[in-house]
Design an enzyme around this catalytic site. Structure first.
Site, PDB file in Angstrom:
ATOM      1  N   HIS A 295      -3.785  12.479   2.169  1.00 38.99           N
ATOM      2  CA  HIS A 295      -4.427  11.640   1.388  1.00 38.99           C
ATOM      3  C   HIS A 295      -3.551  10.998   0.195  1.00 38.99           C
ATOM      4  O   HIS A 295      -2.795  11.784  -0.165  1.00 38.99           O
ATOM      5  CB  HIS A 295      -5.854  12.240   1.088  1.00 38.99           C
ATOM      6  CG  HIS A 295      -6.741  11.145   0.402  1.00 38.99           C
ATOM      7  ND1 HIS A 295      -6.607  10.836  -1.178  1.00 38.99           N
ATOM      8  CD2 HIS A 295      -7.832  10.673   0.794  1.00 38.99           C
ATOM      9  CE1 HIS A 295      -7.569  10.064  -1.084  1.00 38.99           C
ATOM     10  NE2 HIS A 295      -8.345   9.697  -0.366  1.00 38.99           N
TER      11      HIS A 295
ATOM     12  N   GLU B 158      -5.375   3.401   4.011  1.00 40.31           N
ATOM     13  CA  GLU B 158      -6.129   2.966   2.877  1.00 40.31           C
ATOM     14  C   GLU B 158      -5.059   2.536   1.775  1.00 40.31           C
ATOM     15  O   GLU B 158      -4.744   3.288   1.280  1.00 40.31           O
ATOM     16  CB  GLU B 158      -6.862   4.456   2.170  1.00 40.31           C
ATOM     17  CG  GLU B 158      -7.925   5.129   3.299  1.00 40.31           C
ATOM     18  CD  GLU B 158      -8.534   6.031   2.136  1.00 40.31           C
ATOM     19  OE1 GLU B 158      -9.892   6.145   2.102  1.00 40.31           O
ATOM     20  OE2 GLU B 158      -8.057   7.074   1.651  1.00 40.31           O
TER      21      GLU B 158
END
Lengths: 220, 220, 220, 220
Positions: free
Chosen positions: B90, B138
């Site tokens: 992430h 993302e």
């Protein structure tokens, strides 16, 4: 005080870890000593739900408040799961000095105890300025070796006690690295330590109760 | 597929988090969609013990085997606590590329699913070579803004689908950043995504059930 | 003492940097103050080859001896290139506490001076235990703002001086963050500092000589 | 193509390094091969000022533009000092995947070449998507051992060539780890590599010219 760091050893995760917890409770009853267990984060909840007198610690926590920090260790989550303290700055999970101060202050605000690790006497003295609950000195070259710091390098313990006391009178001093028997512990206490920090000597043991019993003898 | 990353938000730790779990179970029954929740490590055990159809993920795990790694996240501990998968890389917990490959291989050996995150289409394509279960793209500049990637930068989704498919035909593609409504999700699915990855839109919501219901409408 | 950190500003690399060096030499002659310039690693050689009284520092060095460390900063290479010291633990290049002690000891063995940075008074006090040449306290929230620490937070300087002196009588104390004029420097010296650490106030200046002249007035 | 990474070996800093540069120039004249030297950052300027045909590289650079980054490696400073390229993501200086893409794009904008390192064939294939000038595959377990990858693990070279070519037809492929003789190089080239990446075999040599001559024979 006997603090046991379960690190990332699979021998003490989940239900196996609960056997170590059970053995620790027995030893506390028999010897009336203080035992801390620091399991994987995932096990904090189940350990603390099952503990009576053993105090459960995290192995680390991040210097953060609630927020967008994926994969981080939120101190409030550690507390919510039932931990009463945390190890900080272990030689396998080092922090920069700014973050050490930050996370100790966060711990204080949450009423969490702290074992702050240092690799030698000078670093221990410097870090004692941050007023953790415990300072643990562990020479990295002896960690996991079975060569006890209290016998191989007793001067590290003596120097740490003296240098830390110059800066901070209250902090309790733990020593670790290679501690493997009650005799090693006895020696550490004689040199002025308040307790010890162990890991593989216990987690890799084939009989948790017998191992802890042997270690507990060092506190007599 | 709706994946919800609880990050380090205190709103969804412990018993509050269990309310989100409960709301998620209801939505699965009503809409027959797939929901993943990724709580703090300390909550994995209690979440997975209480879940029926919601799949519990870790937010990260370290590329390690059992050993002397204080404060690290042992993949076997994640599994033992009941997680069925993990987010990896992430943008708030980045890994070097060697470790990404290592941890994906460890996950495969443990039958853990993986959501591997990338910040743009080219990185998503490169990382799809490692064959995670999901690739999630993302754009970091939209994370937490409430500006949905599917509307603000639809070309990122289209490019990701095309570029990833060139290298890996099987991996499922998630998109995230700013996704806030069923409508944003509908748009993302139309552009070729297989699901979405969300965080604050859900965790900061005052009514988990209503928020999830609104999001679930996007899958109709 | 005026220490100027050139950071990664392109305005002061290569031949542009040499103009700052030249202006600094003039100021030293006119004001008889001590000036340190810390350029990019790549510029240390050409700066030190061209300096007369300006002392050239590195911005950081790694806690390593000669060996297989690709991309690292070898202290012996810093010395060989002509630097006489190094900044350590700047808030933009933080080190863990073990490495801080290591790199200070390496610097001492190579007769390199050290400016060891701290973000507040307590950290400054703790780090002064390592006996660097200088301790520089810089509240990160003021760095690059143009709001001078000596005026906005004078108590930080006073506390640092008091707390550091309790632990280490010899170390010289620098302050930084937002320092922008001779007046800011004057105030810092009045509060007990031995000098200042600056960056953008000088590197972004359109006229190095005039800017330095204004700053030098603060030492009168 | 022979790329030599001087790492943090003190044997090749400053004036000693210039002897290696001189020997390299002679070999280029005699064998008409292409040689890259990657010295410490502090030596880039003096190496590039003294080189005729040897191409000077940095060992790493940071994914940054001009700004407040103390102790970082500004790509524009690398260029200004005379380097024509840089190693990226060496196993001793790993980057996260987002930063790898960023720094390669910065290098392209500055017309700097790139040697992007990977630890195995799959990682090399993934990273070739970023279109560096060279991909270098080096199994970390053989680095510095003197056991040549081209003989001990020839399949790594073959697999890398095949897998990288599937994704990127243009990138040149280097191999490294344990390469110690012209014979090791000959074998690597036969397996499809375009050149080699070496370090200690050259830097630790007692006679740079003779060592390079032996290696250069591998290109015949």
């Amino acid at each position: 005080m006997l603090a046991i760091n379960l690190k990332s050893y699979k021998e003490t995760i989940g239900s196996n870890g609960l056997k170590l917890l059970e053995a620790s409770e027995k030893i506390i009853e028999e010897y009336n000593i203080d035992i801390i267990l620091a399991p994987q984060y995932t096990d904090i909840y189940i350990f603390s739900s099952n503990s009576k007198r053993v105090r459960i610690y995290a192995q680390h926590m991040d210097p953060i408040q609630s927020g967008a920090y994926t994969g981080h260790i939120l101190p409030e989550a550690i507390k919510e799961a039932g931990a009463v303290g945390t190890i900080i700055n272990h030689s396998e999970k080092k922090l920069n000095v700014e973050d050490i101060e930050k996370v100790i202050n966060i711990a204080k605000n949450l009423n969490l105890e702290t074992i702050l690790c240092a690799n030698n006497s000078v670093v221990a003295a410097a870090l004692s300025k941050f007023e953790p609950t415990y300072i643990a000195v562990e020479p990295p070259e002896l960690i996991g070796t079975g060569i006890p710091v209290s016998k191989a390098k007793p001067e590290i313990i003596e120097n740490t006690v003296n240098m830390v006391r110059d800066i901070n009178k209250k902090v309790k001093i733990l020593v670790g690295a290679g501690i493997n028997s009650g005799d090693d512990i006895k020696k550490a206490l004689e040199l002025g330590a308040n307790g010890v920090l162990l890991a593989s000597a216990v987690t890799k043991s084939s009989n948790f109760y017998e191992k802890l019993k042997n270690l507990a003898e060092g506190f007599k």
